[in-house]
Design a protein around this motif. Structure first.
Motif, mmCIF file in Angstrom:
data_model
loop_
_atom_site.group_PDB
_atom_site.id
_atom_site.type_symbol
_atom_site.label_atom_id
_atom_site.label_comp_id
_atom_site.label_asym_id
_atom_site.label_seq_id
_atom_site.Cartn_x
_atom_site.Cartn_y
_atom_site.Cartn_z
ATOM 1 N N VAL A 118 2.889 6.290 9.931
ATOM 2 C CA VAL A 118 3.494 6.403 8.601
ATOM 3 C C VAL A 118 4.978 6.708 8.750
ATOM 4 O O VAL A 118 5.822 6.132 8.073
ATOM 5 C CB VAL A 118 2.785 7.482 7.757
ATOM 6 N N LYS A 154 -5.813 6.774 3.263
ATOM 7 C CA LYS A 154 -6.852 6.931 2.242
ATOM 8 C C LYS A 154 -8.071 6.061 2.578
ATOM 9 O O LYS A 154 -7.927 4.978 3.144
ATOM 10 C CB LYS A 154 -6.307 6.536 0.866
ATOM 11 N N THR A 195 -1.727 4.528 4.431
ATOM 12 C CA THR A 195 -2.016 5.471 3.349
ATOM 13 C C THR A 195 -2.868 6.631 3.827
ATOM 14 O O THR A 195 -2.820 7.713 3.260
ATOM 15 C CB THR A 195 -2.774 4.783 2.192
ATOM 16 N N ASN A 221 0.960 4.091 -2.930
ATOM 17 C CA ASN A 221 0.557 5.433 -2.536
ATOM 18 C C ASN A 221 1.682 6.438 -2.764
ATOM 19 O O ASN A 221 1.446 7.554 -3.225
ATOM 20 C CB ASN A 221 0.120 5.438 -1.070
ATOM 21 N N ASP A 222 2.901 6.036 -2.453
ATOM 22 C CA ASP A 222 4.037 6.935 -2.669
ATOM 23 C C ASP A 222 4.194 7.277 -4.144
ATOM 24 O O ASP A 222 4.480 8.414 -4.504
ATOM 25 C CB ASP A 222 5.337 6.279 -2.170
ATOM 26 N N GLU A 237 0.022 8.322 -5.460
ATOM 27 C CA GLU A 237 -0.907 9.125 -4.651
ATOM 28 C C GLU A 237 -2.344 8.652 -4.903
ATOM 29 O O GLU A 237 -3.145 9.318 -5.572
ATOM 30 C CB GLU A 237 -0.754 10.613 -4.988
ATOM 31 N N VAL A 291 -3.883 -0.981 5.762
ATOM 32 C CA VAL A 291 -3.794 -0.130 4.576
ATOM 33 C C VAL A 291 -4.246 1.286 4.890
ATOM 34 O O VAL A 291 -3.636 2.265 4.490
ATOM 35 C CB VAL A 291 -4.623 -0.730 3.415
ATOM 36 N N LYS A 292 -5.311 1.374 5.652
ATOM 37 C CA LYS A 292 -5.784 2.700 6.044
ATOM 38 C C LYS A 292 -4.707 3.399 6.880
ATOM 39 O O LYS A 292 -4.459 4.593 6.736
ATOM 40 C CB LYS A 292 -7.087 2.562 6.840
ATOM 41 N N ALA A 329 0.824 -1.203 0.000
ATOM 42 C CA ALA A 329 0.000 0.000 0.000
ATOM 43 C C ALA A 329 0.860 1.256 0.000
ATOM 44 O O ALA A 329 0.581 2.219 -0.719
ATOM 45 C CB ALA A 329 -0.910 -0.002 1.228
ATOM 46 N N LYS A 330 1.925 1.215 0.761
ATOM 47 C CA LYS A 330 2.802 2.370 0.879
ATOM 48 C C LYS A 330 3.466 2.671 -0.461
ATOM 49 O O LYS A 330 3.520 3.813 -0.906
ATOM 50 C CB LYS A 330 3.858 2.091 1.945
#
Lengths: 442, 299
Positions: B8, A268, A266, A237-238, A241, A262-263, A233-234
């Motif tokens: 993160v 998202k 991200t 997303n990186d 986006e 995942v939430k 996921a990272k």
């Protein structure tokens, strides 16, 4: 091993050792959180995500007067559950719509996550909402992907665009041109996924993004993914986006801890879930239901939703009325069977009941038995259905022959009926609470 | 959302810090509680599962105590040995021929590709292969398999979509017998409209094989996606209940996933760790090697 059904029990066990009026110590919370942590990890919540989560919830739990509650175990679960819900997002998100049509939805994700299938489901859902979507085949590497998407589009009854195995960026651009010409308000782009998140592929996705400027970039992720989900996921997303997440294969016993992971990485929203093989098996994401799933507490809310969507209220009112008047008959039994069949697959339904998933083996839930019972009732005369006492040995033989079953089958149905009737009486007496814990008996 | 931003940041260099962690964790320090916590992180990150990880670490504690070990570096091999011992509990025996292998598993795990690779493996051993496309449920499932069959010059037997899977297997066995084939590979559906039906279908196929080709050695191999987490246990449980699994293949281990769930599977089931899949080509289907598998967890 069914850890989850046991989570409530285990917590209750821990707290049962405490004195009723004592003060809850940090040590006791620590013990409880150990169980919660195992629950999360066995649901494939990422190790670090689980660790942070536990720390956070522990802080909260210390502050709360758990012992004042009647069942401290349940209260801890509630705190945990509420926290899960708030972290995963309070409400389900909707798809963004572009001011300048078409709205472009770009899919991304690993191979085998269910991207192509999800394209068809999204298309089907949007069509039902009155939109005119078009599916675009940009997964040019996998041999059967284009064909699969084409079948998906046909099943969904939506438009389909392909241009062989050429440059995916060009295909995407051409598709949008065509969508403008043909009046498609939504374009869903299926892209290639590979096992490794390789740089070449990511670049290709970045190029598609640059070329078509999508309204939504949705990461599709398999609900059964293990600890790696955070890295996947990272990475997506990186690089891209993303705007949201689709969790697939969230049916049966899948616990879906990946949703939290995942939430967490991200930030998202999770927008939709794929819940089965059929084109209509797509649902909005409900954080509360997901929290229950992750904790192994079943998915009662979905079950209730399903029941409401498929049960004929007038029919059920009649049954209810008969229950109240204590004149519950085989006629009502038949109606109930039919309502259950309409709700869908019995095994799936039962798996949504908290704790039932692990108690039932697949073979226990026998659809053919349900069909058999229906046939038997249908072979009874109207009088017999309304007054089961009339059914004597001679009638049983006739009924068995008429429904191509055996006398044993007829007997077993009558027994089942009597038991149900007993239960109904109990319900009338307000023992509903007790009955809910009782085993299903089909 | 403080929780997320903190997380993160924490995860930013997860991968890097993870491999660094493994490197330094076994270097020259005293064994303490932090050490065990770090080990737990490593094991769980490999998808070994929380409960199994705990039990493995308990065993490690016992052995460290018994052997009076004080330094972390001396415990590395002990931990590896514990894992290797578990994996070696189930023996992998050589196949004998004629051989029938039914391949089961849920959709999306790489079942069809794996069958293609297995076919190629046997073909390169100069075995005559027949492939039965008994996944009559999924749209266009056969196409991909046919491509593989052609590539390795295997006979491919299939039916229409929605055809009876066991009838396809029956035909395939007739064909295998007529051609004096050594190996029959049976592809099966990953999911029907419900689990009961799928399991019933698999049982029926099993009956056809034992009845029509009793002289063949009959294996039931499950394919599991290496990126799967703890759900893998549920998959094995279901299929084992239905058909009695004999072999296991873990695919997609060329990513960063470690497939640690096989440790618990090896402990729970009498099932041979047969293959692992580490890439796209046929050569990337390897015989399972317990030593290498364990080494990979600590890389």
């Amino acid at each position: 091993m069914s850890l989850f059904e046991a989570l409530g029990d285990r917590l209750n066990h821990i707290f049962s050792k405490l004195t009723k009026h004592g003060k809850l110590t940090e040590l006791e919370i620590k013990q409880a959180m150990r169980e919660v942590r195992i629950a999360l990890l066995e649901a494939d919540v990422n190790f670090l995500v689980a660790k942070d989560f536990i720390n956070k919830v522990s802080e909260k739990a210390v502050g709360e007067a758990i012992l004042n509650s009647l069942t401290p175990g349940q209260q801890v679960i509630k705190i945990v559950r509420d926290e899960l819900v708030s972290l995963m997002g309070e409400t389900n998100a909707k798809l963004e719509v572009s001011d300048a049509p078409p709205t472009v939805i770009m899919m991304c994700g690993l191979q085998g996550a269910g991207k192509t299938t999800m394209c068809g489901k999204l298309g089907f859902m949007l069509k039902k909402q009155g939109k005119k979507p078009m599916l675009v085949a940009c997964d040019v590497y996998r041999p059967a992907a284009i064909g699969q998407l084409k079948i998906g589009a046909a099943n969904a009854g939506v438009d389909f665009f392909e241009k062989g195995t050429g440059n995916p960026v060009k295909i995407a651009e051409a598709a949008i041109e065509q969508a403008k010409r043909m009046g498609n308000d939504t374009v869903i782009i299926d892209t290639a996924g590979r096992l490794q998140i390789n740089d070449e592929l990511m670049k290709e996705l970045e190029n598609i993004k640059k070329a078509v400027n999508p309204t939504e970039i949705l990461l599709t992720i398999d609900a059964m993914t293990g600890q790696e989900s955070v890295n996947v996921a990272k990475e997506f997303n990186d690089r891209l986006e993303i705007s949201g997440v689709l969790v697939t294969k969230l049916d049966g016993d899948t616990r879906g801890g990946v949703a939290l992971s995942v939430k967490a990485v991200t930030g998202k929203p999770i927008k939709f879930c794929g819940v089965g093989e059929k084109i209509g098996d797509i649902e909005p994401f409900h954080p509360d239901r997901m929290a229950s799933r992750i904790l192994g507490m079943g998915d009662v809310l979905t079950l209730i939703d399903k029941a409401q969507a498929s049960v004929d209220e007038a029919e059920m009112k009649k049954v209810e009325e008969n229950i109240r008047k204590n004149t519950f008959s085989f006629e009502d039994f038949l109606i109930q069977f039919e309502q259950i069949s309409k709700m869908g697959n019995l095994a799936d339904l039962i798996s949504m009941i908290p704790g039932a998933g692990s108690k039932f083996k697949v073979g226990d839930v026998d659809e053919t038995k349900l069909k058999k019972y229906k046939a038997i009732i249908q072979s009874m005369t109207k009088k017999e259905r309304l007054n089961p006492d009339l059914i004597k040995a001679g009638n049983k033989k006739r009924i068995a022959q008429g429904s191509a079953t055996t006398i044993q089958d007829v007997n077993s149905l009558i027994k089942q009926f009597e038991q149900t009737k007993q239960m109904m009486k109990g319900m009338n007496n307000g023992k509903l609470q007790k009955l809910l814990g009782r085993k299903f008996n089909f | 959302m403080g929780f997320f931003s903190r997380l993160v940041n924490g995860l930013k260099n997860t991968k890097k810090s993870f491999s660094e962690k493994i490197k330094y964790i076994f270097t020259g320090n005293e064994i303490d509680e932090d050490f065990f916590e770090e080990l737990e992180y490593i094991l769980i990150s490999a998808d070994i599962g929380a409960v199994t990880a705990e039990e493995i670490l308990d065993e490690l504690r016992d052995r460290i105590k018994a052997q009076k070990i004080k330094k972390t570096e001396d415990s590395k091999e002990i931990l590896k040995d514990i894992l290797k011992d578990i994996l070696k509990e189930t023996e992998v025996e050589e196949f004998s021929y004629p051989l029938a292998i039914m391949i089961v598993g849920v959709n999306g795990v790489g079942k069809t590709t794996t069958i293609g690779k297995i076919a190629q493996k046997f073909a390169s051993m100069k075995k005559k292969v027949v492939i039965a496309g008994a996944d009559t449920f999924r749209a266009a499932a056969g196409d991909q398999l046919k491509v593989w069959a052609d590539r390795v010059k295997a006979k491919y037997v299939s039916g229409e979509q929605g055809a009876d899977a066991s009838a396809v297997v029956f035909d395939a066995i007739s064909s295998a017998k007529a051609k004096d084939a050594d190996v029959l590979l049976i592809d099966t559906a990953g999911r029907l409209h419900n689990k009961v039906n799928l399991m019933e279908e698999l049982k029926k196929i099993g009956k056809v094989v034992s009845k029509e080709w009793p002289e063949a050695e009959y294996h039931k191999l499950i394919v599991i996606d290496g990126t799967t987490g703890q759900n893998s246990k549920e998959q094995v449980r279901l299929f084992d209940e239905a058909v009695g699994l004999t072999d296991l293949c873990v695919t997609k281990l060329d990513g960063t996933s470690k497939g640690g769930f096989v440790i618990e599977l090896a402990r729970t089931y009498d099932i041979a760790m047969r293959y692992i899949g580490v890439g796209e080509t046929a050569e990337d289907l390897l015989d399972f090697d317990a030593d290498e598998f364990v080494e990979a967890i600590f890389e």
